[in-house]
Motif scaffolding. Sequence first.
Motif, PDB file in Angstrom:
ATOM      1  N   VAL A 182     -30.881   7.000  61.875  1.00 40.53           N
ATOM      2  CA  VAL A 182     -31.630   6.894  60.612  1.00 40.53           C
ATOM      3  C   VAL A 182     -30.685   7.181  59.444  1.00 40.53           C
ATOM      4  CG1 VAL A 182     -33.465   7.939  59.209  1.00 40.53           C
ATOM      5  CG2 VAL A 182     -33.869   7.468  61.642  1.00 40.53           C
ATOM      6  N   ALA A 183     -29.893   8.260  59.569  1.00 39.73           N
ATOM      7  CA  ALA A 183     -28.982   8.660  58.481  1.00 39.73           C
ATOM      8  C   ALA A 183     -27.949   7.562  58.214  1.00 39.73           C
ATOM      9  CB  ALA A 183     -28.283   9.967  58.840  1.00 39.73           C
ATOM     10  N   ASN A 184     -27.539   6.855  59.276  1.00 40.51           N
ATOM     11  CA  ASN A 184     -26.532   5.794  59.114  1.00 40.51           C
ATOM     12  C   ASN A 184     -27.161   4.448  58.776  1.00 40.51           C
ATOM     13  OD1 ASN A 184     -24.457   7.571  59.690  1.00 40.51           O
ATOM     14  ND2 ASN A 184     -24.546   7.183  61.888  1.00 40.51           N
ATOM     15  N   THR A 185     -28.495   4.452  58.597  1.00 42.27           N
ATOM     16  CA  THR A 185     -29.278   3.237  58.304  1.00 42.27           C
ATOM     17  C   THR A 185     -28.873   2.035  59.181  1.00 42.27           C
ATOM     18  OG1 THR A 185     -27.862   2.587  56.440  1.00 42.27           O
ATOM     19  CG2 THR A 185     -29.813   3.899  55.901  1.00 42.27           C
TER      20      THR A 185
ATOM     21  N   LEU B 251     -33.499   2.169  61.285  1.00 39.64           N
ATOM     22  CA  LEU B 251     -34.552   1.716  60.365  1.00 39.64           C
ATOM     23  C   LEU B 251     -35.850   1.473  61.135  1.00 39.64           C
ATOM     24  CD1 LEU B 251     -32.503  -0.692  58.058  1.00 39.64           C
ATOM     25  CD2 LEU B 251     -33.325   1.626  57.554  1.00 39.64           C
ATOM     26  N   GLU B 252     -35.728   0.941  62.351  1.00 38.95           N
ATOM     27  CA  GLU B 252     -36.931   0.709  63.158  1.00 38.95           C
ATOM     28  C   GLU B 252     -37.549   2.050  63.588  1.00 38.95           C
ATOM     29  OE1 GLU B 252     -36.525  -1.320  66.945  1.00 38.95           O
ATOM     30  OE2 GLU B 252     -38.678  -1.061  67.286  1.00 38.95           O
TER      31      GLU B 252
END
Length: 219
Positions: free
Chosen positions: A41-44, A49-50
């Motif tokens: 999540v932090a690294n997108t 993102l999912e």
Amino acid sequence: MSLRVVFLGPPGAGKGTQARQLAHEWGVPQVATGDMLREAVANTTPLGLEAKRYMDSGGLVPDAVVIGLVGERLAKPDAAPGCVLDGFPRTVAQAEALDRLLAQRGETLHAVVFFDVSRPELLRRLTGRRTCRQCGTGFHLVSAPPKVAGTCDTCGGELYQREDDAEATVGKRLDVYAKETAPLVAYYEREGVLRNVDASGPAAEVYAAIQRTIGKVAA
Ligand code: AMP
């Protein structure tokens, strides 16, 4: 020496703290799907993102996503002597996938350690939990407060409350646990690998109980 264990239990039971210590003692990686997902999540990344929308609401990320993550992680060389799985499996489908994954390599679990804690104690722990953004050290506003409010004792980093530890989401996470994950207690009991640990006391006592349990099963 090898050690392949699963830490099973509700959110807030202390699995992460204990897994970090046990993995360090045995020289095997701590494989924490929650940490791996938060990093994504932090690294997108697309996977991050999912995953984010499930995580923020307190729900579970789809089985196929986490099973893929764990499969890749266990294939890395540092996991050859074993691992401490923390927060995985969380559904019967994940437990079956793990059994298949290990069977392909001729391996089995030494133990599944079940962290036994009451719901009121879990609520108290989860809503007071704070984590360092920089080094990941855990604190608790009541039982393990930092010396300086909002600041990590270890590295001086900023402490934050996980979005899914907010009071509204915590109740949902405990409900999801009861429905999806609690059935794994019976699953591993049937496999004969379940070991109960009373996880309601101080962290050092819980760790000693885990060491006693592991000492009897690992080689
Ligand atoms: P944790 O840090 O283990 O409490 O995990 C935080 C969140 O990540 C959970 O509430 C889920 O949304 C997601 N997650 C972590 N591990 C899994 C898993 N094995 N299966 C599905 N979702 C998971």
